[in-house]
Design a protein around this motif. Structure first.
Motif, short mmCIF file in Angstrom:
data_model
loop_
_atom_site.label_atom_id
_atom_site.label_comp_id
_atom_site.label_asym_id
_atom_site.label_seq_id
_atom_site.Cartn_x
_atom_site.Cartn_y
_atom_site.Cartn_z
N ALA A 158 71.48 42.65 63.54
CA ALA A 158 70.42 43.53 63.07
C ALA A 158 69.10 42.77 63.00
N GLN A 159 68.05 43.37 63.55
CA GLN A 159 66.74 42.77 63.48
C GLN A 159 66.01 43.30 62.25
N SER A 160 65.12 42.47 61.71
CA SER A 160 64.30 42.89 60.58
C SER A 160 62.89 42.35 60.77
N LEU A 161 61.93 43.03 60.16
CA LEU A 161 60.54 42.64 60.20
C LEU A 161 60.10 42.42 58.76
N THR A 162 59.87 41.15 58.39
CA THR A 162 59.49 40.83 57.01
C THR A 162 58.01 40.52 56.95
N VAL A 163 57.40 40.81 55.81
CA VAL A 163 55.97 40.61 55.61
C VAL A 163 55.76 39.63 54.46
N ASN A 164 54.71 38.83 54.57
CA ASN A 164 54.38 37.87 53.53
C ASN A 164 52.87 37.83 53.35
N ALA A 165 52.41 38.01 52.10
CA ALA A 165 50.99 37.94 51.76
C ALA A 165 50.90 37.64 50.27
N PRO A 166 49.81 37.01 49.83
CA PRO A 166 49.67 36.78 48.38
C PRO A 166 49.49 38.10 47.65
N SER A 167 49.99 38.19 46.42
CA SER A 167 49.86 39.43 45.66
C SER A 167 48.49 39.55 45.01
N HIS A 168 47.81 38.41 44.81
CA HIS A 168 46.50 38.44 44.16
C HIS A 168 45.57 37.44 44.83
N VAL A 169 44.36 37.88 45.15
CA VAL A 169 43.32 37.00 45.70
C VAL A 169 42.00 37.33 45.02
N GLU A 170 41.04 36.42 45.14
CA GLU A 170 39.72 36.65 44.59
C GLU A 170 38.83 37.30 45.65
#
Length: 196
Positions: free
Chosen positions: A24-36
Motif C-alpha cells: 500500500a502506498q501512502s502520501l504523508t505531509v510534514n509542516a510546522p504547526s506554528h510559525v511567525e
C-alpha cells in the motif's frame, strides 16, 4: 554455476519489485504547526514508492505564499541479510512557503498517482502569529526543533555551518561484500538540494 546464481538473483529481485508494487502506498505531509509572520517554512510530502507521477498540491490559502517548489528527491534502500532481502523507496516533494499574515490556515490534501492508484495526503493546519520582523523585507527561515536558526541561501559557508557524517553498517567486510553507507548532513544554512 554463475548463470544459475544470476538467474536466482534476478528472480529474487523481480519478487521484491512485485512485493513493493503490491504494498500500500501512502502520501504523508510534514509542516510546522506554528510559525511567525514573515517566516519561511518547509512543507514536505513523501510518497513511499518510486512509481509516482502527477503530484498536485492543494490550493494554498491566502496568507501563505509558495516561494519555491516543488523540489523532488528520491531514496531507495536495498538490503540482503542471510539470504533475506528487503527494500524501500520514497519520493519527497518539498515546498518553501512564506507566512504572510496572522491566522490559522488549512492547506488541503495533496494528490499523487502512485502504484496505479490516486492517493491523497491529510490536510495540514498551520497557525501564523506574531509580528513580521523588520529585516529589510527578507523573510527568515523557520527554526529547527533544536532552536538553531537557518541562515539564508547564498550566504558564505564556513566549516562551522555545514558538517557531513558518513557511517557504515559494518567495520569488517569480505571482498565484494556490500555495505550500507549512511550520510547525515548537519547544517545551519538553507540547503536547496543535495546530490550524491
Amino acid at each position: 554455476m554463475k548463470m544459475k546464481t544470476r538467474r536466482y538473483f534476478l528472480l529474487i529481485l523481480q519478487l521484491t519489485v512485485a512485493c513493493l508494487a503490491a504494498s500500500a502506498q501512502s502520501l504523508t505531509v510534514n509542516a510546522p504547526s506554528h510559525v511567525e509572520a514573515g517566516e519561511n517554512f518547509r512543507l514536505t510530502y513523501t510518497v513511499n514508492t518510486q512509481d509516482a507521477q502527477d503530484f498536485r498540491i492543494g490550493n494554498v490559502p491566502e496568507g501563505l505564499e509558495i516561494i519555491t517548489g516543488p523540489y523532488t528527491s528520491s531514496q531507495s534502500t536495498y538490503q540482503m541479510v542471510n539470504g533475506h532481502t528487503s527494500s524501500s523507496s520514497s519520493i519527497t516533494y518539498t515546498f518553501i512557503i512564506c507566512a504572510l499574515k496572522n491566522g490559522t490556515y488549512t492547506i488541503p490534501a495533496a494528490h499523487v498517482h502512485a502504484g496505479g492508484k490516486n492517493i491523497a495526503s491529510q490536510p495540514v493546519k498551520v497557525t501564523v502569529s506574531g509580528q513580521a520582523p523588520n529585516n529589510g523585507g527578507a523573510p527568515k527561515m523557520h527554526e529547527d526543533n533544536d532552536g538553531h536558526q537557518m541562515r539564508q541561501a547564498g550566504s558564505a559557508i564556513t566549516g562551522n555551518d555545514l558538517f557531513i557524517k558518513v557511517s557504515a553498517n559494518k567495520r569488517r567486510v569480505h571482498e565484494q561484500e556490500p555495505i550500507l553507507l549512511s550520510y547525515k548532513v548537519y547544517t545551519l544554512v538553507d540547503l536547496i538540494s543535495l546530490e550524491g
